[in-house]
Scaffold this motif. Structure first.
Motif, PDB file in Angstrom:
ATOM      1  N   ASP A 171     -35.002 121.330  57.654  1.00  0.00           N
ATOM      2  CA  ASP A 171     -34.755 122.315  58.703  1.00  0.00           C
ATOM      3  C   ASP A 171     -34.141 123.519  58.009  1.00  0.00           C
ATOM      4  O   ASP A 171     -32.937 123.541  57.727  1.00  0.00           O
ATOM      5  N   ASN A 172     -34.962 124.505  57.714  1.00  0.00           N
ATOM      6  CA  ASN A 172     -34.475 125.649  56.935  1.00  0.00           C
ATOM      7  C   ASN A 172     -33.428 126.463  57.702  1.00  0.00           C
ATOM      8  O   ASN A 172     -32.538 127.054  57.093  1.00  0.00           O
ATOM      9  N   ALA A 173     -33.519 126.485  59.019  1.00  0.00           N
ATOM     10  CA  ALA A 173     -32.525 127.219  59.807  1.00  0.00           C
ATOM     11  C   ALA A 173     -31.139 126.608  59.650  1.00  0.00           C
ATOM     12  O   ALA A 173     -30.129 127.321  59.681  1.00  0.00           O
ATOM     13  N   LYS A 174     -31.093 125.300  59.469  1.00  0.00           N
ATOM     14  CA  LYS A 174     -29.819 124.606  59.273  1.00  0.00           C
ATOM     15  C   LYS A 174     -29.516 124.380  57.802  1.00  0.00           C
ATOM     16  O   LYS A 174     -28.499 123.767  57.477  1.00  0.00           O
ATOM     17  N   LYS A 175     -30.403 124.848  56.921  1.00  0.00           N
ATOM     18  CA  LYS A 175     -30.231 124.657  55.475  1.00  0.00           C
ATOM     19  C   LYS A 175     -29.984 123.184  55.159  1.00  0.00           C
ATOM     20  O   LYS A 175     -29.082 122.834  54.379  1.00  0.00           O
ATOM     21  N   THR A 176     -30.766 122.341  55.741  1.00  0.00           N
ATOM     22  CA  THR A 176     -30.563 120.898  55.610  1.00  0.00           C
ATOM     23  C   THR A 176     -31.887 120.188  55.360  1.00  0.00           C
ATOM     24  O   THR A 176     -32.912 120.533  55.966  1.00  0.00           O
ATOM     25  N   VAL A 177     -31.834 119.216  54.451  1.00  0.00           N
ATOM     26  CA  VAL A 177     -32.945 118.295  54.225  1.00  0.00           C
ATOM     27  C   VAL A 177     -32.475 116.902  54.621  1.00  0.00           C
ATOM     28  O   VAL A 177     -31.355 116.505  54.284  1.00  0.00           O
ATOM     29  N   TYR A 178     -33.317 116.198  55.335  1.00  0.00           N
ATOM     30  CA  TYR A 178     -32.980 114.862  55.821  1.00  0.00           C
ATOM     31  C   TYR A 178     -33.802 113.802  55.094  1.00  0.00           C
ATOM     32  O   TYR A 178     -34.921 114.054  54.653  1.00  0.00           O
ATOM     33  N   LEU A 179     -33.235 112.610  55.014  1.00  0.00           N
ATOM     34  CA  LEU A 179     -33.968 111.448  54.555  1.00  0.00           C
ATOM     35  C   LEU A 179     -33.754 110.347  55.581  1.00  0.00           C
ATOM     36  O   LEU A 179     -32.672 109.767  55.647  1.00  0.00           O
ATOM     37  N   GLN A 180     -34.770 110.117  56.393  1.00  0.00           N
ATOM     38  CA  GLN A 180     -34.723 109.034  57.365  1.00  0.00           C
ATOM     39  C   GLN A 180     -35.176 107.770  56.666  1.00  0.00           C
ATOM     40  O   GLN A 180     -36.292 107.716  56.138  1.00  0.00           O
ATOM     41  N   MET A 181     -34.314 106.770  56.671  1.00  0.00           N
ATOM     42  CA  MET A 181     -34.596 105.521  55.970  1.00  0.00           C
ATOM     43  C   MET A 181     -34.666 104.384  56.983  1.00  0.00           C
ATOM     44  O   MET A 181     -33.661 104.087  57.645  1.00  0.00           O
TER      45      MET A 181
END
Length: 112
Positions: free
Chosen positions: A70-80
């Protein structure tokens, strides 16, 4: 600078979502990777996501883990999902390819 969070203790078969939050204004231009290091083992790339959203996964997590950004939140997620004891490790995020700026990481422990 990237900071990983969201780790914890979970039973086998359970799920966790890790977050990698960035500071700085150029986050959206970078490919980001999630890496992990299990006790006694070398650090390995788990998944990566390009600036345009292209994803790649290490074979052992294919179909169980999902990387997103989510570039707007400057966040990368890893759903495991469907976690296994062998997923136990300290998880780090960094650029892909890595620049070696590991930070503290976040510990994921999967109990059997």
């Amino acid at each position: 600078q990237l900071q990983a969070s969201g780790g914890g203790l979970v039973q086998a078969g359970g799920s966790l979502r890790l977050s990698c939050t960035a500071s700085g204004s150029t986050f959206s231009t970078y490919a980001i990777g999630w890496y992990r290091q299990a006790p006694g083992k070398q650090r390995e790339l788990v998944a990566s996501i390009g600036a345009g959203g292209t994803t790649n996964y290490e074979d052992s997590v294919w179909g169980r883990f999902t990387i997103s950004r989510d570039n707007a939140k400057k966040t990368v997620y890893l759903q495991m999902n469907s976690l296994k004891p062998e997923d136990t490790a300290v998880y780090y995020c960094d650029t892909f390819p890595t620049q070696g700026a590991w930070g503290q990481g976040t510990l994921v422990t999967v109990s059997s």
